[in-house]
Design an enzyme around this catalytic site. Structure first.
Site, PDB file in Angstrom:
ATOM      1  N   LYS A 151      16.279  20.055  -6.735  1.00  0.00           N
ATOM      2  CA  LYS A 151      16.108  21.491  -6.004  1.00  0.00           C
ATOM      3  C   LYS A 151      15.674  22.383  -7.070  1.00  0.00           C
ATOM      4  CE  LYS A 151      19.796  24.577  -3.943  1.00  0.00           C
ATOM      5  NZ  LYS A 151      21.367  24.657  -3.896  1.00  0.00           N
TER       6      LYS A 151
ATOM      7  N   SER B 115      22.515  25.324   0.904  1.00  0.00           N
ATOM      8  CA  SER B 115      21.137  26.028   0.492  1.00  0.00           C
ATOM      9  C   SER B 115      20.226  24.565   0.016  1.00  0.00           C
ATOM     10  CB  SER B 115      21.205  26.822  -0.529  1.00  0.00           C
ATOM     11  OG  SER B 115      22.168  26.177  -1.311  1.00  0.00           O
TER      12      SER B 115
ATOM     13  N   SER C 241      26.743  23.433  -0.594  1.00  0.00           N
ATOM     14  CA  SER C 241      25.295  23.303  -0.469  1.00  0.00           C
ATOM     15  C   SER C 241      24.678  22.089  -0.813  1.00  0.00           C
ATOM     16  CB  SER C 241      24.360  24.432  -1.378  1.00  0.00           C
ATOM     17  OG  SER C 241      24.661  25.523  -0.795  1.00  0.00           O
TER      18      SER C 241
HETATM   19  N1  GLN Z   1      26.659  28.646   2.044  1.00  0.00           N
HETATM   20  C1  GLN Z   1      27.256  29.032   0.795  1.00  0.00           C
HETATM   21  C2  GLN Z   1      26.827  30.308   0.575  1.00  0.00           C
HETATM   22  O1  GLN Z   1      25.904  30.760   0.977  1.00  0.00           O
HETATM   23  C3  GLN Z   1      27.410  27.904  -0.236  1.00  0.00           C
HETATM   24  C4  GLN Z   1      26.106  27.927  -1.027  1.00  0.00           C
HETATM   25  C5  GLN Z   1      26.207  27.043  -2.114  1.00  0.00           C
HETATM   26  O2  GLN Z   1      27.124  25.945  -2.053  1.00  0.00           O
HETATM   27  N2  GLN Z   1      25.051  27.194  -3.126  1.00  0.00           N
HETATM   28  O3  GLN Z   1      27.223  30.957  -0.512  1.00  0.00           O
END
Ligand code: GLN
Length: 489
Positions: free
Chosen positions: A80, A155, A179
Site C-alpha cells: 500500500k 482504504s 482498512s
Molecule cells: N474507513 C475508515 C476511515 O475512513 C478506516 C480507515 C482505515 O482503517 N485506514 O477512517
C-alpha cells in the site's frame, strides 16, 4: 486459466524450494497479469517491474545454492502506498506527496525484503488511508475485480484488488478502522489486522497513531500467519511496538475448531446488515459448531458508541499528524507572498475534500473549550470498549461478526454521503479502539455473486487462536474464489 500468480504463497514456496519453478517465472506471471487487467482495475500507482525482476533473478541465484529459504522468499508482494520504500515514490494517494521519494524503508517492508520478498509495486488507496471505498484517492478509484462497477472497499483498495486478481500473491495494507478487513471482505480474500504494536509502524505514514496497524491481504489464512511471523516483533524505531514473544503462527493451524469457545456478537446482526451477509455469516458459525466449537452469544455493550468515538479520535490524531505537510519539508509547495500564504495554498491545493474534512473535525474536537466534551469523552468510550473486550474474552476465545454490513457497492453510491460511508466500518472499528487482533475470512457469495467476509476477533497477542479458528472455517468451507474478471481473461 489458473497461473502461477493465482496460487497461494505457501504453494509457491514449496514449488520454489523443489526447484519446480523460478522466482523470475513467478514475477513474470504476476507482471503479465497486471498488464492484462490493471487498466480496468487500477490497483497500482507505481508498479516496479524492473525492481521485481532484478530481485527475483538474484533470488534464483541464491536459491540454486540450496541455501535455507524463508516462506516469503521469491514471492511477489505489493505494498500500500502509505508504507515508505527507499528510492521509490510513496504518495499516500495524495497530491501533496505526488513526487515524494522516501529516503528510508518501513520496518514491515525491511523485514520482508530481508527475508527475500519481491516487491511488485505500490498500490492505490484512499488519500492518507481515509475512506472505505478507495474513491478518495487523488489518482482515481480502484475497481473491484468481482464487478468492475463496484468499489473494492478501502482504504487499502488497491492491495485488496491486486491480490484478488492475481497481480500480487499477497500484499500489505494498513488498518486504522477497518482498512484491511473491509476491502478483504469485499474482494474475497483474507485480511489480517494484528494486535496493535505487533508490527512496527516505523515508515507507516501516520494517520491516527494510536490506531494504525500494518495488515496483510492473502489468499489463505496460512499465508497471513507466515507474513505476520516475518514482520512481527519489537523495533527500536517504534516505541509502541511490542516486546512480546513472536510464536510460529503457522503452528496449530490444522488443529481444528473442536473445543474453541466462539462468541457470536448478537448486536452485529441487526438493522443495516444485508440479509445475505447475515445468512452467510450465521452459516459460517454453524460450520464452526459442527466442527466441535462451543458457540454462545457474546456482547460488547459499548460497541454502539465505537463509530462516534472513532470519528473523534482518528480525526484528532490526523489533524496533528498531517500538520507536517506545510510545503517546507515534504512534497508539494505552492508559492505565496509570505510563508503563511504559501502554507495555505499548499495545503489547499494538496489535500482532497475528505482529508480537509477530517483535519477540520479533528482541529475542532481538540480546540480549547471542546476538548473535554469531544476528545475526552471519546477516550472514555475507548476505555469502556477495552473493558467490554476483557469481559468477553473471559468467556470466549474468539468473537464472530460480519466484517462489513454489506458486500461491494457501486462506485459513486455513497461518495456524497460521509455518514453512509463511515457506517461501512461499524463492525471493524471496535477492534482498533481495543487494540485487539481481527481477521476477515471469505465465507460465501451474495445473490449477486459478490464475496462476503466473516470477522473473527481474539484477545490481544492471541493471533494464534484466531488463526486456528479461521483456518478451520476456511478448510471446511473450501470455497473456490475466482473473480469473473479472470474467468473472462
Ligand atoms: N474507513 C475508515 C476511515 O475512513 C478506516 C480507515 C482505515 O482503517 N485506514 O477512517
Amino acid at each position: 486459466m489458473t497461473e502461477l500468480c493465482d496460487l497461494t504463497g505457501d504453494e509457491l514456496s514449496t514449488k520454489l524450494r523443489a526447484g519446480e519453478i523460478t522466482a523470475v517465472a513467478l514475477a513474470e506471471s504476476a507482471l503479465a497479469r497486471r498488464e492484462a487487467v490493471d487498466d480496468r482495475v487500477g490497483a497500482f500507482l507505481t508498479p516496479t517491474p524492473e525492481v521485481a525482476l532484478e530481485r527475483a533473478a538474484e533470488l534464483d541465484t541464491y536459491l540454486a545454492t540450496g541455501a535455507p529459504q524463508t516462506g516469503v522468499a521469491g514471492i511477489p508482494l505489493a505494498l500500500k502506498d502509505v508504507l515508505t520504500t527507499k528510492g521509490i515514490r510513496t504518495t499516500c494517494g495524495s497530491k501533496i506527496l505526488e513526487t515524494y521519494v522516501p529516503p528510508y524503508d518501513a520496518t514491515a517492508w525491511t523485514r520482508l525484503s530481508g527475508a527475500g520478498s519481491v516487491l511488485i509495486g505500490k498500490t492505490n488507496c484512499d488519500e492518507f488511508a481515509m475512506g472505505s471505498s478507495n474513491e478518495n484517492s487523488a489518482y482515481g478509484p480502484v475497481h473491484n475485480p468481482w464487478d468492475l462497477d463496484t468499489v473494492p472497499g478501502g482504504s487499502s483498495g488497491g492491495s485488496a484488488a491486486a491480490v484478488a486478481a492475481g497481480m500480487a500473491v499477497w500484499a500489505l495494507g494498513t488498518d486504522t478502522g477497518g482498512s484491511v478487513r473491509q476491502p478483504a471482505s469485499l474482494t474475497g480474500v483474507v485480511g489480517l489486522k494484528p494486535t496493535y504494536g505487533r508490527i512496527s509502524r516505523y515508515g507507516l505514514i501516520a494517520f491516527a497513531s494510536s490506531l494504525d496497524t500494518v495488515g496483510t491481504f492473502t489468499r489463505s489464512v496460512r499465508d497471513a500467519a507466515t507474513l505476520l511471523g516475518v514482520m512481527a516483533g519489537k523495533d527500536r524505531r517504534d516505541a509502541t511496538s511490542l516486546d512480546a514473544d513472536v510464536p510460529d503462527f503457522t503452528r496449530g493451524l490444522d488443529d481444528g475448531a473442536a473445543g474453541l469457545r466462539v462468541g457470536v456478537l448478537a448486536e452485529a446482526f441487526g438493522e443495516g446488515v444485508e440479509p445475505d451477509v447475515a445468512t452467510s455469516v450465521r452459516a459460517g458459525v454453524d460450520r464452526l459448531a459442527s466442527l466441535g466449537a462451543e458457540v454462545g452469544e457474546a456482547t460488547l455493550p459499548h460497541a454502539e458508541y465505537a463509530l462516534s468515538a472513532y470519528y473523534l479520535i482518528a480525526p484528532s490524531e490526523a489533524s496533528s499528524n498531517l500538520a507536517r505537510y506545510d510545503g517546507v519539508r515534504y512534497g508539494l509547495r505552492v508559492d505565496g507572498d509570505d510563508s503563511i500564504e504559501m502554507m495555505f495554498r499548499t495545503r489547499g491545493a494538496g489535500f482532497g475534500p475528505e482529508v480537509k474534512r477530517r483535519i477540520m473535525l479533528g482541529t475542532y474536537a481538540l480546540s480549547a473549550g471542546y476538548y473535554e466534551a469531544y476528545y475526552g469523552q471519546a477516550q472514555k468510550v475507548r476505555t469502556l470498549i477495552l473493558q467490554d473486550y476483557a469481559a468477553a474474552f473471559e468467556r470466549f476465545d474468539v468473537l464472530v461478526s460480519p466484517t462489513s454490513p454489506s458486500t461491494a457497492f457501486p462506485i459513486g453510491a455513497k461518495a456524497d454521503d460521509p455518514m453512509a460511508m463511515y457506517l461501512n466500518d461499524i463492525f471493524t472499528i471496535p477492534a482498533n479502539l481495543g487494540g485487539v487482533p481481527a481477521i476477515s475470512v471469505p465465507c460465501g457469495l451474495d445473490g449477486a455473486g459478490l464475496p462476503i467476509g466473516l470477522q473473527l476477533t481474539a484477545k490481544a497477542l492471541d493471533e494464534s487462536t484466531m488463526f486456528r479458528a479461521a483456518a478451520a472455517l476456511e478448510s471446511d468451507l473450501d470455497l473456490e474464489l475466482r473473480p469473473p474478471l479472470l474467468a473472462a481473461a
